[in-house]
Design an enzyme around this catalytic site. Structure first.
Site, PDB file in Angstrom:
ATOM      1  N   GLU A 130     -75.624  -5.472  29.176  1.00  0.00           N
ATOM      2  CA  GLU A 130     -75.005  -6.796  29.089  1.00  0.00           C
ATOM      3  C   GLU A 130     -75.019  -7.274  27.632  1.00  0.00           C
ATOM      4  O   GLU A 130     -75.278  -8.444  27.349  1.00  0.00           O
ATOM      5  CB  GLU A 130     -75.718  -7.822  29.954  1.00  0.00           C
ATOM      6  N   CYS A 181     -75.147 -16.842  36.721  1.00  0.00           N
ATOM      7  CA  CYS A 181     -75.463 -17.629  35.529  1.00  0.00           C
ATOM      8  C   CYS A 181     -74.236 -18.296  34.916  1.00  0.00           C
ATOM      9  O   CYS A 181     -74.339 -19.363  34.311  1.00  0.00           O
ATOM     10  CB  CYS A 181     -76.122 -16.727  34.489  1.00  0.00           C
TER      11      CYS A 181
HETATM   12  O1  FUB Z   1     -81.028 -12.874  33.354  1.00  0.00           O
HETATM   13  C1  FUB Z   1     -80.440 -14.140  33.518  1.00  0.00           C
HETATM   14  C2  FUB Z   1     -78.958 -14.062  33.263  1.00  0.00           C
HETATM   15  O2  FUB Z   1     -78.383 -13.174  34.215  1.00  0.00           O
HETATM   16  C3  FUB Z   1     -78.546 -13.505  31.932  1.00  0.00           C
HETATM   17  O3  FUB Z   1     -78.431 -14.439  30.917  1.00  0.00           O
HETATM   18  C4  FUB Z   1     -77.236 -12.913  32.250  1.00  0.00           C
HETATM   19  O4  FUB Z   1     -76.766 -12.027  31.282  1.00  0.00           O
HETATM   20  C5  FUB Z   1     -77.481 -12.288  33.584  1.00  0.00           C
HETATM   21  O5  FUB Z   1     -78.110 -11.061  33.442  1.00  0.00           O
HETATM   22 ZN    ZN Z   2     -73.580 -15.456  32.720  1.00  0.00          ZN
END
Ligand code: FUB
Ligand code: ZN
Length: 662
Positions: free
Chosen positions: A325, A409
């Protein structure tokens, strides 16, 4: 001369101290969103949509469709069970609490712009449930509170701190908007609990997902309790020493993932998870602003260049790789596979705002604007109730907007950004006003005892005229700093990752009361320092020609391709406007562009039209037919609002780059 280089001693609560070089704090402060009334024809409808639709979607998903609120209710019911008695089980993912807090934060901002008694009642109801789920020692976290309490604070990757940080942000926002203290008290109790366990002379803690750092600074802002600022500074200093422990969560095996390889002040390169990085540097900038820690500034400038010069999409999106990510190798920016999480673009807005406040340089707002109008805005549908998690720059038609996500999120993150948009428009110091974004609005600033109402009128981003009217009762001297976007001065992006192939060199103009203005350029702003009187009007005119962008040749995926930009908006070709096809065209060199505002298209957009050869492959798969067609390009943020469609931002210049299988 000692000047700004003198050394000061930062004494932590426990007596452990850090030496920091004192630097000047922020050059100016943002005018708070609550002081900015947005009237803008582009953003106001989006803010209304967030208030009426997006927040309802978040509430429905959080409370009805998923167990997020139920988890809090369960903790309240179970927290006093006799030891050994099995209670109810947690449902969902360990970071789900954060979505509740983020939605509350978005509600808090929205209540200020859009008072709504029913929404406030809902927020109060949630806050009661949250407060009831707090343990007597201040701990709050539904994942561990439901049956795993003995394991709390043993695994730094499990987001207890991240959830807590979002609690603090929501608490501060709700208190600021409503004056109600209940959630703030929960937040303070949680922060005190954390402070009792971690810090100098206590246990080490490396936040598994940065967020608490920036949130503690906000808590310090309302409480003025220095402990929270010190704790935030301490958390930043914990990184890079290999203190991290626990991680049952496998993808945190690589410490670069959470920017934990070297100390923050020594960092030079961007690594790892994009949202973690953005929240980390936002927190570091906030701490630097308050402590004068120059080490962070130096590091952040280097890291920022690494992001913007080598690792940022033309849309301002970041984090190209889905596997972490986040960031991969320099110049590795695939288009169709681009991850470009909505939250990462939201984080770019946060971080670049802080960098602008610290340096007074407009290049940070150039990047902020790019991420805001393109990478971030793309994350929210025009209807307000569908979302993108990833924001690719090309699609064969399989990518689509969703109502919600398992990891959710992004929805509340884009909601809180839009609802607090007013935060990013103006800055003010005792000597001047900064106009950063061209968003129709009114505000009131003060210079000494003089109150100066400001009105910004514009039809940006569709038109390039921006009118600023000042209405002081009597004459007042201050310096008006108007950002002249890099794109209006021949710069596609700071650092040259992207350049204009066809810069028209049409200059911007600045006039006062209809006559050419006398101004100086400083740090990317046109500065008009004079005595202003009631009714004075400053008008900026920006060139709104269509620009062809080319990427550095290191960006392999963009070689022999061109992207189109007009004003701050990056464009794309989408199948919905082009007989279902977006990958069959060649953009000729020097193609003339026609632009027009289409009020009934995509809630009103300026489209770009041009003639382009399109290629069709016959049914035999061999014969090829070329036909010149009129192609319509739309703003990137508006794509995929008419169902699934092929789309691309980088248009091929040569036949060898065509993909005709859509
Ligand atoms: O881990 C919390 C949130 O979920 C992260 O900021 C996003 O990238 C997703 O993985
Ligand atoms: Zn997000």
């Amino acid at each position: 001369m000692i000047a700004k280089k003198f050394i000061y001693l930062m004494v932590f609560q426990s007596g452990v101290s850090l030496l920091c070089a004192q630097a000047p704090a922020r050059k100016f402060e943002p005018v708070n969103f609550s002081q900015v009334t947005i009237t803008d024809s582009f953003w106001k409808p989006t803010m209304d949509k967030v208030a009426t639709t997006t927040l309802q979607a978040c509430i429905y998903q959080t409370e009805v469709k998923t167990p997020r609120i139920r988890n809090f209710e369960k903790v309240a019911r179970n927290k006093n069970l006799p030891a050994g008695q099995a209670g109810e089980k947690h449902e969902g993912i360990f970071y789900d609490d954060s979505d509740v807090y983020k939605a509350l934060e978005a509600i808090a901002y929205s209540l200020k712009n859009h008072p709504d008694a029913a929404l406030e009642k809902k927020a109060d109801e949630w806050i009661d449930k949250i407060a009831a789920a707090q343990l007597p020692d201040g701990y709050i976290g539904t994942y561990y509170s439901l049956g795993r309490l003995q394991e709390r604070w043993t695994d730094m990757s499990m987001h207890e701190d991240y959830n807590g940080g979002h609690l603090l942000e929501a608490a501060v926002a709700y208190y600021n908007s409503t004056g109600k203290r209940k959630l703030l008290e929960v937040g303070v109790k949680f922060a005190d609990h954390f402070d009792s366990l971690f810090g100098p002379g206590k246990r080490h803690w490396v936040t598994g997902h940065q967020e608490l750092e920036l949130a503690l600074v906000k808590l310090y802002g309302v409480t003025k309790d220095k402990r929270y600022l010190n704790l935030s500074h301490w958390l930043l200093e914990e990184r890079g020493h290999k203190y991290a422990k626990g991680y049952t969560w496998t993808d945190w095996k690589d410490t670069a993932y959470a920017q934990d390889v070297v100390q923050v002040r020594e960092q030079k390169e961007i690594t790892g998870h994009a949202v973690r990085a953005m929240y980390l540097y936002t927190g570091a900038a906030d701490v630097a602003a308050l402590t004068g820690d120059e080490g962070y500034m130096k590091a952040m400038n280097a890291v920022w260049e690494d992001v913007v010069y080598r690792n940022m999409y033309v849309t301002g999106g970041i984090g190209s790789s889905g596997s972490n990510e986040g960031f991969s190798n320099d110049y590795d920016l695939p288009n169709e596979q681009a991850y470009c999480e909505t939250c990462a673009s939201v984080g770019m807005v946060f971080w670049n705002q802080r960098m602008n406040l610290l340096t007074g340089e407009s290049k940070f707002i150039d990047v902020l604007e790019k991420s805001l109008y393109n990478g971030a805005r793309d994350g929210l549908s025009l209807s307000g109730d569908l979302f993108f998690y990833g924001n690719p720059l090309a699609s064969n038609g399989k990518h689509f907007r969703k109502e919600w996500f398992g990891t959710a999120c992004c929805p509340a993150n884009i909601a809180r950004l839009v609802a607090s948009l007013g935060d990013y428009v103006y800055g003010v110091s005792d000597k001047g006003l900064w106009v950063n974004l061209f968003v129709g609005s009114t505000t009131l600033v003060k210079f000494g005892k003089s109150e100066v109402p400001i009105k910004l009128e514009t039809n940006y981003p569709w038109e390039g005229s921006v009118k600023l009217t000042v209405e002081p009762k009597s004459k007042v001297k201050f310096a008006m700093h108007v950002r002249i976007p890099g794109w209006a001065q021949g710069e596609a992006a700071p650092g040259g990752l992207y350049t204009f192939e066809n810069d028209s060199k049409i200059p911007f103009t600045l006039s006062i009361n209809g006559k050419p203005a006398v101004y100086t350029m400083n740090k990317g702003y046109a500065v008009v320092d004079r005595e202003w009187k009631k009714g004075d009007q400053l008008e900026l005119t920006l060139p709104m020609d269509v620009k062809r962008i080319v990427a550095r040749t290191e960006l392999k995926q963009d070689v022999d391709r061109v992207a189109l930009q007009r004003g701050p908006l990056v464009y794309c070709v989408e199948g919905a406007d082009n007989n279902g096809k977006a990958w069959d065209l060649i953009l000729p060199d020097n193609a003339p562009f026609k632009t027009s505002f289409q009020k009934d298209l995509l809630e009103g957009v300026v489209t770009i039209q041009f003639q382009a050869p399109t290629i069709q492959v016959g049914k035999d798969g061999l014969s090829v037919n070329t036909e010149v067609k009129t192609i319509t390009a739309i703003p990137y943020y508006a794509w995929c609002n008419r169902g699934q469609n092929p789309m691309q931002v980088w248009l091929p210049k040569k036949i060898k780059d065509l993909k005709i299988n859509d």
